[in-house]
Design a protein around this motif. Structure first.
Motif, PDB file in Angstrom:
ATOM      1  N   ASN A 452      -1.689  -1.238  -2.142  1.00  0.00           N
ATOM      2  CA  ASN A 452      -0.813  -2.164  -2.870  1.00  0.00           C
ATOM      3  C   ASN A 452      -0.723  -3.507  -2.162  1.00  0.00           C
ATOM      4  N   ALA A 453      -0.700  -3.502  -0.826  1.00  0.00           N
ATOM      5  CA  ALA A 453      -0.652  -4.767  -0.074  1.00  0.00           C
ATOM      6  C   ALA A 453      -1.931  -5.571  -0.295  1.00  0.00           C
ATOM      7  N   ARG A 454      -3.075  -4.902  -0.322  1.00  0.00           N
ATOM      8  CA  ARG A 454      -4.334  -5.597  -0.572  1.00  0.00           C
ATOM      9  C   ARG A 454      -4.375  -6.176  -1.982  1.00  0.00           C
ATOM     10  N   LEU A 462      -1.527  -5.527 -10.737  1.00  0.00           N
ATOM     11  CA  LEU A 462      -1.382  -4.073 -10.834  1.00  0.00           C
ATOM     12  C   LEU A 462      -0.838  -3.536  -9.516  1.00  0.00           C
ATOM     13  N   ARG A 463      -0.444  -2.262  -9.530  1.00  0.00           N
ATOM     14  CA  ARG A 463       0.039  -1.594  -8.334  1.00  0.00           C
ATOM     15  C   ARG A 463      -0.083  -0.091  -8.532  1.00  0.00           C
ATOM     16  N   ILE A 464       0.023   0.617  -7.409  1.00  0.00           N
ATOM     17  CA  ILE A 464      -0.119   2.063  -7.386  1.00  0.00           C
ATOM     18  C   ILE A 464       1.248   2.714  -7.183  1.00  0.00           C
ATOM     19  N   VAL A 465       1.503   3.787  -7.910  1.00  0.00           N
ATOM     20  CA  VAL A 465       2.632   4.676  -7.624  1.00  0.00           C
ATOM     21  C   VAL A 465       2.051   6.058  -7.392  1.00  0.00           C
ATOM     22  N   ASP A 520     -11.841  -0.430  -1.048  1.00  0.00           N
ATOM     23  CA  ASP A 520     -12.720  -1.593  -1.207  1.00  0.00           C
ATOM     24  C   ASP A 520     -13.251  -1.675  -2.628  1.00  0.00           C
ATOM     25  N   ARG A 521     -13.679  -0.553  -3.156  1.00  0.00           N
ATOM     26  CA  ARG A 521     -14.260  -0.530  -4.503  1.00  0.00           C
ATOM     27  C   ARG A 521     -13.190  -0.777  -5.559  1.00  0.00           C
ATOM     28  N   ALA A 525     -13.392  -3.890  -8.165  1.00  0.00           N
ATOM     29  CA  ALA A 525     -13.365  -3.668  -9.616  1.00  0.00           C
ATOM     30  C   ALA A 525     -12.279  -4.511 -10.268  1.00  0.00           C
ATOM     31  N   ALA A 526     -11.093  -4.535  -9.664  1.00  0.00           N
ATOM     32  CA  ALA A 526      -9.981  -5.298 -10.237  1.00  0.00           C
ATOM     33  C   ALA A 526     -10.282  -6.795 -10.216  1.00  0.00           C
TER      34      ALA A 526
END
Length: 559
Positions: A452-454, A462-465, A520-521, A525-526
């Motif tokens: 999420n920081a990257r 976007l972000r991850i939960v 990294d991937r 992609a994003a």
């Protein structure tokens, strides 16, 4: 005008009807508070009102975006639409170059395998599906697995984020070994059904220790284990209703999947709101509820269905994990169920052994009356398991010999499955198995935070939960095209299931180097998707305005 009724007019029949009418009215008045409590305990969304959800779904007519409209569903300016066209053309060329054999066999098999027709059609919102399938032919066939990767028919090596629908907890290499060990241990008996291999008795002892419950029954799938749990709960409580929570999945059989997807009504199923005081009041006051089903995965998204890209029409997908709050809710739920004589069933088919060594029951600190397992417990082979209190597991009444609760299955306790299960349980109990759980929650939470920081540093919307190794992607913009991310991820060598970015599942054998490669991937992609213009949104657009636009199109057609 006035009406006068003389005594002489009142016949025995009319008197009886009047009496019955008065009784019915009194009954309705007495029932009204209970009905109101039940109505208020349902979640306000269509997920909570499954009958309305099904009715509305039946009214939605097919329409699609074709040609230029595919790229301008959000009324994007011409230059943005052109960027999207160029981006999709480049992605299409890459797919055709890299995945020809996998895509060709999938296209051929699709004509004969209804599952492929369904998953292929519903990877994305239906308005975009046909044109996208033509541009980005997907391959569903794989040749091999190794470590944390899977290789397709064209030799492309992907990092596996499917988790095999939750089966793959330990890594595919481990499961290959467990299956070999299981078959070797039971080879002398072979696929003999009906009689039990001695290894079954050992499995029962180990499962009693895992679940903290008295008795065990084996089934062929998690769906069957849940079916048996509900049937036994109804049998012993002599009550007919079951309660599930809005959005929760417990298999595809009728009583636990009311609404969309079920062609018949589930009249004995109550779908109530998760984490709701009103729900607790209903459970405390009704006397017709046999059991409550809990899928602990709902801790990620209470009262919402499992996230999938096929319903991602905007950026409103939400998920958040509050472990302490959900644990408190489950403990209060258990107290109310005990006080009301309701059987509490924890459905650990997906979460069992994943969140903690003893599953979600340990993770959230709750002891159910029954618990179902599946997925990873089979050591790589199909299985369902039900553990329960002794008085709930009995299938007959000692004082009523013909009053039985029947449940059997041809492949229940199959020797090969029991052997693989035993190999899994032995590994789980070993030092090697327990080491996998040391700091597992902290490790995966830290990995999600780092990614999420990257993402934030790159200004990606976007972000991850995550709930441990179970991840979902949330989007910060009300884009009509958020679902495109799954195709950019595949181009970067990340393998997702058919629900796309809604659910990514990691196995515990991902080390830091493996995860760094995935991160990294993911970022690459994003960034490619952002550069191609898919995250452009009109000024002033919100999730609400996007949904209104889709509703207008549904009612009146595409402009």
């Amino acid at each position: 005008m006035s009406f006068i009724v003389h005594d002489s007019v009142m016949t025995p029949l009319s008197a009886t009807l009047a009496f019955l009418g008065a009784g019915a009215a009194a009954f309705a008045v007495r029932k009204a508070p209970a009905r109101l409590r039940l109505s208020r305990a349902k979640h306000k969304s269509l997920t909570g009102h499954v009958r309305w959800g099904k009715r509305i779904a039946s009214l939605v007519r097919f329409y699609e975006y074709d040609g230029e409209r595919f790229f301008r569903a959000d009324d994007a300016p011409v230059d943005v639409a052109e960027r999207r066209m160029v981006g999709l053309a480049r992605l299409s060329a890459l797919y055709r170059e890299r995945f020809p054999k996998s895509a060709a066999l999938t296209a051929e098999a699709r004509e004969d395998i209804s599952d492929l027709q369904f998953t292929g059609t519903y990877r994305v919102p239906f308005q975009f599906s046909r044109q996208l399938r033509a541009a980005l032919p997907m391959g569903n066939f794989l040749a091999s697995t190794e470590g944390v990767t899977a290789t397709d028919l064209d030799g492309n090596c992907f990092y596996d984020l499917t988790g095999s629908y939750g089966v793959n907890l330990l890594g595919t290499d481990t499961y290959k070994r467990l299956v070999d060990e299981g078959i070797a241990a039971t080879r002398d008996l072979g696929p003999m059904l009906g009689g039990l291999h001695p290894i079954v008795a050992d499995n029962v002892k180990r499962l009693q220790a895992v679940s903290g419950l008295d008795e065990v029954s084996f089934h062929m799938s998690g769906t069957e284990a849940v079916m048996q749990a509900v049937r036994l709960a109804r049998y012993h409580t002599r009550r007919r209703r079951l309660v599930r929570f809005a959005g929760a999945y417990h298999g595809w059989w009728g009583d636990v999947q009311p609404g969309i997807g079920n062609p018949i009504p589930a009249d004995n199923t109550l779908t109530l709101a998760d984490m709701s005081e009103r729900t607790l009041r209903v459970l405390a006051t009704r006397r017709d509820i046999a059991c409550v089903l809990v899928n602990p995965l709902q801790a990620m998204h209470p009262n919402s269905g499992a996230p999938g890209d096929n319903t991602l029409v905007d950026g409103s997908r939400r998920a958040e994990v509050d472990r302490a709050a959900y644990a408190e809710w489950l403990q209060r739920l258990a107290e109310v169920c005990r006080a009301s004589g309701i059987v509490l069933i924890m459905d650990e088919v997906f979460t069992g052994f994943r969140l903690a060594a003893k599953g979600a029951c340990e993770y959230f600190g709750v002891q159910p009356d029954m618990v179902t397992y599946g997925k990873t417990l089979g050591g790589g082979l199909p299985v369902g398991v039900l553990c329960g209190r002794a008085e709930l597991m009995k299938r007959f009444r000692a004082d009523r010999p013909v009053d039985i609760c029947f449940a059997r299955g041809t492949f229940n306790s199959h020797p090969y499955v029991m052997g693989a299960m035993n190999a899994f349980l032995r590994l789980w109990e070993s030092g090697e198995g327990r080491a996998l759980y040391a700091g597992v929650d902290e490790r995966w939470n830290a990995r999600a935070a780092d990614l999420n920081a990257r993402v934030a540093a790159e200004s990606l919307p976007l972000r991850i939960v995550n709930l441990g190794t179970i991840w979902t992607v949330l989007y910060d913009v009300p884009s009509r095209y958020n679902w495109m991310l799954q195709f950019y991820l595949r181009a970067e060598g990340l393998l997702l299931s058919w629900v796309g970015s809604g659910r990514m599942i990691f196995s515990l054998n991902y080390d830091d180097a493996d995860f760094a490669a995935v991160a990294d991937r993911f970022v690459a992609a994003a960034k490619a998707m952002q550069a191609d213009g898919w995250w452009w949104v009109p000024e002033g657009a919100t999730n609400k305005t996007v949904k209104r636009q889709v509703l207008r199109e549904t009612l009146f057609g595409v402009r």
